[in-house]
Design an enzyme around this catalytic site. Structure first.
Site, short mmCIF file in Angstrom:
data_model
loop_
_atom_site.label_atom_id
_atom_site.label_comp_id
_atom_site.label_asym_id
_atom_site.label_seq_id
_atom_site.Cartn_x
_atom_site.Cartn_y
_atom_site.Cartn_z
N ASP A 1 43.28 40.83 45.03
CA ASP A 1 42.16 39.96 44.68
C ASP A 1 40.88 40.75 44.82
O ASP A 1 40.57 41.27 45.88
CB ASP A 1 42.14 38.73 45.60
CG ASP A 1 41.09 37.74 45.19
OD1 ASP A 1 41.31 37.01 44.21
OD2 ASP A 1 40.02 37.70 45.83
N GLU B 1 44.72 39.38 38.58
CA GLU B 1 44.36 38.23 37.77
C GLU B 1 43.73 38.70 36.47
O GLU B 1 43.07 39.72 36.44
CB GLU B 1 43.30 37.43 38.53
CG GLU B 1 43.69 36.05 38.86
CD GLU B 1 42.66 35.42 39.76
OE1 GLU B 1 42.43 34.23 39.60
OE2 GLU B 1 42.08 36.11 40.61
N ASP C 1 40.46 34.97 50.27
CA ASP C 1 40.89 36.02 49.35
C ASP C 1 42.33 36.46 49.63
O ASP C 1 43.07 36.81 48.71
CB ASP C 1 39.94 37.21 49.44
CG ASP C 1 38.51 36.81 49.06
OD1 ASP C 1 38.37 35.91 48.20
OD2 ASP C 1 37.56 37.37 49.63
#
Ligand code: ZN
Length: 468
Positions: free
Chosen positions: A225, A317, A399
């Site tokens: 992340d 992501e 996170d």
């Protein structure tokens, strides 16, 4: 095809970039070459446009197609042939510059025209590409590319030799490239000198012969992340801090941005030019910007190298970078620029190291999902730094929670094929077969193992929308 795999060797095209310390005289020579590139580019563009306009006009008079002014070719060899015939008249000084300078401009034009025409007939993905524009001295970035002649790194590793420019001093050591060249595992394909944020750089495009590797932990999945206050958080709980000095550089950049907006800038409507003080402040901001980008990229390289060497599967992501760039705050923008770079680096480094990169769908709610029980919150403010689950009582750094969800996503998809939530506890050694949507990244050697995973409980047509 950029990469070719031989038994246990891997041939990839790789770039090495070094900052240059040019003398004023060398800088003038580079600028003259960049100017020559611009002249050739603009001359050829004017010629292509004149013929296109002529044909369009003739058509309006009802002249049949076979009698129209004949089209002129715009492939690089054709542009080059035309330039060589015309250069004596167009640029009587042509002999003062390397032919590579003119080639730089013509090649950029050939590429631009091809992209435009491919985009028009639907052969090119992504945003529509406009017709090439004339390059102005004020707006364009000066650059020149050499592909032939004496291109080498000097034995002292602090100097490089380029055609016409001679011996240029490097601001940093070129030992990484020199080592490969000396070992015979690298071959320089081209060298580009370019100004970026007020500094000069040379970028070598190098064909490198790399040993094929396997990650240290081939069966392990890690979720990554990307943050703002830190570089990244891993699903293992590890926090990767921002590179040193980045915060200082970013603060300075924000201060300079405020100064620029406080001065008298150009106005398109009235045709007013920016003031001298505005120009100066803007140049300073440009340099600060380049420094922040450099520090961030440097940190990302260290992180991505470590990740790609260690883990078999890396999950990140997919973010709508272009959309975010349009309307988010400055801090977010820096992080997003880092995100695109992280993805690019991971794509090729996982290829080099025999691992794979999985990109989660843009709509997957990695932050809002509980990594313990899988419940999804409807709202989670950016200010909430800790994820607290009201259902199972999980309390975890926001996170780390997101990174764990990303890691679990790869396991889920591979484990069952059907996208259910109960794959969370699955054996992490599950082979990741059948990942979808192979996507090539620019500069990727073997991107065959880069995939996009649809999120849980969603149809895969979102994957199509996320192609960037
Ligand atoms: Zn929970």
């Amino acid at each position: 095809m950029l990469g070719v795999a031989h038994r246990s060797r891997l041939s990839v095209v790789q770039a090495y970039r070094f900052a240059l310390d040019l003398t004023p005289r060398q800088e003038r020579t580079v600028l003259a070459h960049a100017g020559a590139a611009r002249v050739a580019h603009n001359w050829a563009l004017a010629r292509v446009r004149a013929v296109m306009d002529q044909r369009a006009a003739e058509r309006t008079y009802g002249i049949p197609d076979e009698h129209l002014t004949p089209v002129i070719g715009w492939s690089l060899p054709e542009l080059r042939r035309a330039w060589n015939q015309a250069k004596v008249d167009v640029a009587p000084w042509w002999a003062e510059c390397s032919k590579e300078a003119f080639n730089t401009g013509l090649e950029a034009l050939a590429r631009g025209l091809k992209n435009w025409s491919d985009s028009r007939v639907g052969k090119r993905a992504g945003r529509r590409v406009g017709f090439p524009r004339f390059k102005s001295r004020r707006r364009s970035t000066p650059s020149v590319r050499f592909t032939t002649g004496a291109i080498r790194v000097e034995p002292d590793r602090r100097h490089v030799v380029l055609p016409r420019l001679g011996r240029l001093k490097l601001h940093e050591s070129a030992r990484k490239l020199a080592r490969r060249l000396e070992a015979g595992t690298a071959r320089i394909v081209s060298a580009t000198v370019r100004r970026d944020g007020g500094r000069w750089f040379v970028a070598f495009c190098v064909e490198v012969d790399r040993a094929a590797r396997t990650p240290n932990q081939p069966g392990v999945v890690v979720g990554v992340d990307l943050g703002v206050t830190h570089l990244a958080v891993l699903s293992t709980g590890e926090v990767e801090p921002n590179p040193r000095h980045l915060d200082v550089a970013a603060r300075r950049m924000r201060r300079l941005a405020r100064r620029v907006s406080g001065r008298v800038g150009p106005d398109r409507r009235t045709g007013r030019r920016g003031s001298k003080r505005w120009e100066r402040a803007r140049a300073r901001l440009g340099r600060a910007h380049a420094r922040v980008a450099h520090l961030r990229r440097d940190g990302l390289h260290k992180l991505t190298t470590r990740l790609a060497r260690e883990y078999g599967t890396i999950v990140i992501e997919d973010l709508n970078v272009a959309g975010m760039l349009a309307n988010r705050r400055l801090a977010r923008r820096i992080a997003d620029a880092g995100f695109a770079e992280l993805r690019r680096q991971l794509a090729y480094k996982t290829g080099w190291n025999g691992g794979r990169l999985v990109v989660a769908d843009r709509w997957y709610p990695s932050s809002k999902t509980c990594s313990g029980c899988g419940v999804v919150k409807t709202k989670l403010a950016l200010s909430e730094r800790t994820y607290t689950c009201t259902l199972c009582g999980l309390v975890l750094d926001r996170d780390v929670n997101a990174a764990r969800n990303l890691a679990a996503l790869a396991v889920t998809v591979a484990g069952s094929g059907s996208e259910t939530r109960n794959g969370r506890g699955a054996d992490r050694k599950t082979p990741l077969a059948g990942l979808v949507a192979v996507k090539r990244q620019p500069g990727t050697a073997t991107a065959g193992n880069t995939g996009t995973v649809p999120p849980q409980g969603r149809t895969s047509n979102h994957v199509l929308t996320s192609a960037s």
